[in-house]
Design a protein around this motif. Structure first.
Motif, PDB file in Angstrom:
ATOM      1  N   THR A 162       2.394   1.624  -3.441  1.00 24.87           N
ATOM      2  CA  THR A 162       1.375   2.061  -4.392  1.00 24.87           C
ATOM      3  C   THR A 162       1.097   3.546  -4.235  1.00 24.87           C
ATOM      4  O   THR A 162       1.001   4.282  -5.216  1.00 24.87           O
ATOM      5  CB  THR A 162       0.082   1.249  -4.185  1.00 24.87           C
ATOM      6  N   LYS A 163       1.002   3.995  -3.014  1.00 28.99           N
ATOM      7  CA  LYS A 163       0.706   5.404  -2.751  1.00 28.99           C
ATOM      8  C   LYS A 163       1.829   6.313  -3.248  1.00 28.99           C
ATOM      9  O   LYS A 163       1.564   7.377  -3.791  1.00 28.99           O
ATOM     10  CB  LYS A 163       0.482   5.606  -1.257  1.00 28.99           C
ATOM     11  N   HIS A 164       3.067   5.903  -3.088  1.00 23.56           N
ATOM     12  CA  HIS A 164       4.197   6.769  -3.431  1.00 23.56           C
ATOM     13  C   HIS A 164       4.726   6.585  -4.846  1.00 23.56           C
ATOM     14  O   HIS A 164       5.332   7.507  -5.392  1.00 23.56           O
ATOM     15  CB  HIS A 164       5.332   6.559  -2.434  1.00 23.56           C
ATOM     16  N   ARG A 185       0.956   7.298  -9.918  1.00 23.40           N
ATOM     17  CA  ARG A 185       0.270   8.580 -10.005  1.00 23.40           C
ATOM     18  C   ARG A 185      -1.192   8.328 -10.315  1.00 23.40           C
ATOM     19  O   ARG A 185      -1.529   7.562 -11.199  1.00 23.40           O
ATOM     20  CB  ARG A 185       0.895   9.420 -11.103  1.00 23.40           C
ATOM     21  N   TRP A 186      -2.029   9.020  -9.588  1.00 24.96           N
ATOM     22  CA  TRP A 186      -3.457   8.796  -9.723  1.00 24.96           C
ATOM     23  C   TRP A 186      -4.188  10.013 -10.302  1.00 24.96           C
ATOM     24  O   TRP A 186      -5.387  10.080 -10.300  1.00 24.96           O
ATOM     25  CB  TRP A 186      -4.065   8.434  -8.367  1.00 24.96           C
ATOM     26  N   GLU A 187      -3.432  10.987 -10.820  1.00 23.69           N
ATOM     27  CA  GLU A 187      -4.069  12.151 -11.426  1.00 23.69           C
ATOM     28  C   GLU A 187      -4.673  11.762 -12.770  1.00 23.69           C
ATOM     29  O   GLU A 187      -4.152  10.886 -13.467  1.00 23.69           O
ATOM     30  CB  GLU A 187      -3.051  13.283 -11.642  1.00 23.69           C
ATOM     31  N   LEU A 203       0.824  -1.208   0.000  1.00 23.88           N
ATOM     32  CA  LEU A 203       0.000   0.000   0.000  1.00 23.88           C
ATOM     33  C   LEU A 203       0.860   1.261   0.000  1.00 23.88           C
ATOM     34  O   LEU A 203       0.560   2.228  -0.723  1.00 23.88           O
ATOM     35  CB  LEU A 203      -0.941  -0.001   1.196  1.00 23.88           C
ATOM     36  N   LEU A 204       1.939   1.266   0.789  1.00 19.06           N
ATOM     37  CA  LEU A 204       2.830   2.423   0.808  1.00 19.06           C
ATOM     38  C   LEU A 204       3.524   2.603  -0.547  1.00 19.06           C
ATOM     39  O   LEU A 204       3.649   3.731  -1.043  1.00 19.06           O
ATOM     40  CB  LEU A 204       3.865   2.274   1.920  1.00 19.06           C
TER      41      LEU A 204
END
Length: 86
Positions: free
Chosen positions: A75-77, A80-82, A72-73
């Motif tokens: 994936t978060k870092h 990019r989810w923009e 999860l960490l």
């Protein structure tokens, strides 16, 4: 005898695990939990009670949880989810 004898497979998997430290990869704790739940036996092959099965699975569940947090960490870092601009 068969080349797929359970004792021969157990020895080969222990050699492989000790060589590559595969007990720390995500599949090993998953299979430990699966084995404990499905067969009701610990790593040593001894029969476990319900509570004994839960206690035996706790280290593997902890390792799986740490892999989940790490994923999860990452994936978060790393992703990019923009929305894309066309």
């Amino acid at each position: 005898g068969s080349w797929l004898h359970p004792e021969r497979c157990r020895r080969a998997s222990k050699r492989l695990a000790s060589t590559y430290h595969s007990e720390y990869l995500p599949l090993a704790p998953f299979l430990d939990v699966l084995r404990t739940g499905w067969l009701g036996r610990g790593a040593d092959g001894a029969a476990l009670s319900f509570l004994g099965g839960i206690v035996d699975a706790l280290p593997s569940l902890g390792m799986l949880t740490s892999w989940l947090v790490l994923a999860l960490l990452a994936t978060k870092h790393l992703f990019r989810w923009e929305p894309r601009h066309m």
